[in-house]
Design a protein around this motif. Structure first.
Motif, PDB file in Angstrom:
ATOM      1  N   SER A   5      12.598  31.204  29.802  1.00 47.83           N
ATOM      2  CA  SER A   5      12.689  32.660  29.720  1.00 47.83           C
ATOM      3  C   SER A   5      13.211  33.106  28.356  1.00 47.83           C
ATOM      4  N   VAL A   6      12.588  34.164  27.834  1.00 50.61           N
ATOM      5  CA  VAL A   6      13.074  34.746  26.570  1.00 50.61           C
ATOM      6  C   VAL A   6      13.368  36.236  26.710  1.00 50.61           C
ATOM      7  N   LEU A   7      13.085  36.812  27.873  1.00 50.73           N
ATOM      8  CA  LEU A   7      13.261  38.253  28.059  1.00 50.73           C
ATOM      9  C   LEU A   7      14.368  38.596  29.049  1.00 50.73           C
ATOM     10  N   THR A   8      15.105  37.587  29.506  1.00 47.16           N
ATOM     11  CA  THR A   8      16.134  37.843  30.513  1.00 47.16           C
ATOM     12  C   THR A   8      17.167  38.853  30.017  1.00 47.16           C
ATOM     13  N   HIS A   9      17.587  38.729  28.746  1.00 45.31           N
ATOM     14  CA  HIS A   9      18.608  39.622  28.213  1.00 45.31           C
ATOM     15  C   HIS A   9      18.113  41.052  28.049  1.00 45.31           C
ATOM     16  N   LEU A  10      16.801  41.267  28.228  1.00 45.73           N
ATOM     17  CA  LEU A  10      16.242  42.623  28.197  1.00 45.73           C
ATOM     18  C   LEU A  10      15.976  43.135  29.611  1.00 45.73           C
ATOM     19  N   ALA A  11      16.633  42.528  30.594  1.00 44.40           N
ATOM     20  CA  ALA A  11      16.601  42.959  31.993  1.00 44.40           C
ATOM     21  C   ALA A  11      15.231  42.781  32.638  1.00 44.40           C
ATOM     22  N   VAL A  12      14.474  41.789  32.172  1.00 43.92           N
ATOM     23  CA  VAL A  12      13.189  41.454  32.789  1.00 43.92           C
ATOM     24  C   VAL A  12      13.418  40.271  33.713  1.00 43.92           C
ATOM     25  N   GLU A  13      13.032  40.428  34.982  1.00 36.84           N
ATOM     26  CA  GLU A  13      13.233  39.353  35.942  1.00 36.84           C
ATOM     27  C   GLU A  13      12.329  38.167  35.611  1.00 36.84           C
ATOM     28  N   PRO A  14      12.777  36.947  35.958  1.00 36.42           N
ATOM     29  CA  PRO A  14      12.006  35.741  35.621  1.00 36.42           C
ATOM     30  C   PRO A  14      10.571  35.772  36.133  1.00 36.42           C
ATOM     31  N   ARG A  15      10.352  36.233  37.354  1.00 33.41           N
ATOM     32  CA  ARG A  15       8.985  36.218  37.874  1.00 33.41           C
ATOM     33  C   ARG A  15       8.102  37.246  37.162  1.00 33.41           C
ATOM     34  N   GLU A  16       8.715  38.365  36.708  1.00 35.18           N
ATOM     35  CA  GLU A  16       7.963  39.364  35.948  1.00 35.18           C
ATOM     36  C   GLU A  16       7.577  38.803  34.579  1.00 35.18           C
ATOM     37  N   GLU A  17       8.520  38.123  33.934  1.00 34.96           N
ATOM     38  CA  GLU A  17       8.217  37.521  32.641  1.00 34.96           C
ATOM     39  C   GLU A  17       7.152  36.434  32.779  1.00 34.96           C
ATOM     40  N   LEU A  18       7.257  35.642  33.838  1.00 40.40           N
ATOM     41  CA  LEU A  18       6.264  34.595  34.079  1.00 40.40           C
ATOM     42  C   LEU A  18       4.868  35.191  34.201  1.00 40.40           C
ATOM     43  N   ALA A  19       4.749  36.254  34.991  1.00 42.49           N
ATOM     44  CA  ALA A  19       3.441  36.882  35.184  1.00 42.49           C
ATOM     45  C   ALA A  19       2.918  37.472  33.877  1.00 42.49           C
ATOM     46  N   TYR A  20       3.778  38.147  33.121  1.00 40.37           N
ATOM     47  CA  TYR A  20       3.356  38.769  31.860  1.00 40.37           C
ATOM     48  C   TYR A  20       2.868  37.714  30.866  1.00 40.37           C
ATOM     49  N   ARG A  21       3.574  36.590  30.769  1.00 41.42           N
ATOM     50  CA  ARG A  21       3.198  35.570  29.794  1.00 41.42           C
ATOM     51  C   ARG A  21       1.925  34.819  30.222  1.00 41.42           C
ATOM     52  N   VAL A  22       1.735  34.693  31.531  1.00 38.88           N
ATOM     53  CA  VAL A  22       0.479  34.102  31.997  1.00 38.88           C
ATOM     54  C   VAL A  22      -0.694  35.014  31.654  1.00 38.88           C
ATOM     55  N   ILE A  23      -0.494  36.330  31.809  1.00 39.45           N
ATOM     56  CA  ILE A  23      -1.553  37.290  31.470  1.00 39.45           C
ATOM     57  C   ILE A  23      -1.812  37.290  29.970  1.00 39.45           C
ATOM     58  N   LEU A  24      -0.752  37.143  29.171  1.00 40.27           N
ATOM     59  CA  LEU A  24      -0.941  37.059  27.718  1.00 40.27           C
ATOM     60  C   LEU A  24      -1.828  35.874  27.352  1.00 40.27           C
ATOM     61  N   ARG A  25      -1.602  34.746  28.017  1.00 37.23           N
ATOM     62  CA  ARG A  25      -2.335  33.516  27.688  1.00 37.23           C
ATOM     63  C   ARG A  25      -3.711  33.447  28.365  1.00 37.23           C
ATOM     64  N   ASP A  46       1.651  41.628  44.250  1.00 42.33           N
ATOM     65  CA  ASP A  46       1.451  43.082  44.151  1.00 42.33           C
ATOM     66  C   ASP A  46       2.703  43.782  43.636  1.00 42.33           C
ATOM     67  N   ALA A  47       3.876  43.346  44.143  1.00 39.75           N
ATOM     68  CA  ALA A  47       5.119  43.961  43.699  1.00 39.75           C
ATOM     69  C   ALA A  47       5.395  43.656  42.231  1.00 39.75           C
ATOM     70  N   VAL A  48       5.075  42.442  41.800  1.00 39.39           N
ATOM     71  CA  VAL A  48       5.283  42.064  40.400  1.00 39.39           C
ATOM     72  C   VAL A  48       4.378  42.873  39.488  1.00 39.39           C
ATOM     73  N   VAL A  49       3.102  42.978  39.846  1.00 36.83           N
ATOM     74  CA  VAL A  49       2.160  43.738  39.021  1.00 36.83           C
ATOM     75  C   VAL A  49       2.567  45.203  38.958  1.00 36.83           C
TER      76      VAL A  49
END
Length: 324
Positions: A5-25, A46-49
């Protein structure tokens, strides 16, 4: 595989960051494919998106395909949002200082009711230290003290260090007079330098001193036995006695000097005066009737005394201290 995780300190939950980075790639994934890629439980995606869309981190097109917002835009937006949250938290924390004032007033009224005569007797060293810590905690404007002895014991420093630092962090004005020899004791000198670096004003006196502590000009503490502080202390609230103790402190303060105002010797004073006006070492040596080598040696010694790295700095330091 997604890195740590690299966005935790910006209040992004781990599963949200995981989904965002998978979509980036893997742009163009649908929700079901995203769930498989991230290992989400059925219905979790659905909740994550939805959360990512609320943060404007992803977009879902008409064909139910996901596209990630540019990372630079996302990070800047998250930083701005987080800074806003931190600012609000700080505002609430600062506003809570008023609570301390309310509680302190209750405490002062309690002390007044408990000590109608204006003087309270506290016996025993530990009890005195506890009372000093308590009075220091409720000091908000000014703390004045006189340490009659030059050096402090390790136990005394340990007992007073945190209360003193706490006062300085709160912006309390602190003035302290120490007896001669304070700066000659390595333990005491180190302690005083630490406090002076944080704003405490210190003066050193060669004259006899009396131990006293004055808190916000409302309460003072003096030893029962000046020769043995372990016997206990008197806590003074009476206005007339406080006025006398304040006048005593100011007299001690005016007659003391700053630790760095150590007077120069007669030879150093002569070298200082000549060094300022002489263009060359040869001219300075002739005026003092000494060799050039001796003159340069004395100039170097003077600079060490002043803590200066060059002659210009030495002259400026001496002027600041009122020696020229």
């Amino acid at each position: 595989m997604v890195d740590r995780s690299v966005l935790t300190h910006l209040a992004v939950e781990p599963r949200e960051e995981l989904a965002y980075r998978v979509i980036l790639r893997s742009p163009g994934l649908g929700p079901e494919a995203l769930a498989l890629a991230c290992g989400f439980e059925p219905g979790e995606v659905d909740a994550v998106v939805e959360r990512l869309q609320e943060r404007s981190m992803v977009k879902l097109d008409r064909r139910q395909r996901l596209a990630a917002t540019d990372p630079g835009v996302v990070v800047e937006r998250l930083i701005e949002q987080r800074l806003g949250e931190i600012h609000e938290e700080l505002r609430e924390v600062i506003a809570s200082r008023n609570l301390a004032e309310v509680l302190a007033e209750d405490h002062r009224q309690g002390i007044g009711n408990a000590v109608p005569t204006g003087v309270e007797r506290v016996e025993g060293l530990e009890e005195v230290r506890e009372r000093i810590d308590e009075l220091t905690f409720f000091t908000h404007h000014e703390l004045l003290s006189v340490q009659a002895r030059g050096a402090m014991s390790a136990g005394a420093i340990e007992a007073t260090r945190e209360p003193d630092l706490r006062c300085l962090r709160r912006g309390v004005e602190m003035r302290t007079v120490f007896g001669a020899g304070a700066m000659d004791d390595p333990l005491t000198a180190g302690y005083l330098r630490e406090l002076m670096a944080k704003g405490m004003q210190v003066r050193i006196s060669d004259s006899p001193l009396e131990r006293v502590l004055i808190f916000d000009r409302r309460t003072a503490l003096v030893p029962i036995d000046p020769q043995d502080s372990s016997q206990g202390a008197l806590v003074v609230h009476q206005a007339g006695m406080l006025a006398s103790l304040l006048a005593l402190f100011e007299r001690f303060w005016e007659n003391a000097s700053r630790p760095d105002e150590e007077r120069l010797s007669d030879n150093e004073q002569q070298v200082l005066r000549v060094m300022i006006k002489a263009d060359k070492d040869e001219a300075g040596a002739r005026e003092l009737n000494i060799s050039v080598r001796t003159y340069r040696s004395r100039v170097a010694e003077l600079m060490r005394h002043l803590g200066a790295t060059n002659r210009v700095q030495a002259a400026l330091t001496a002027r600041e201290r009122g020696w020229i």
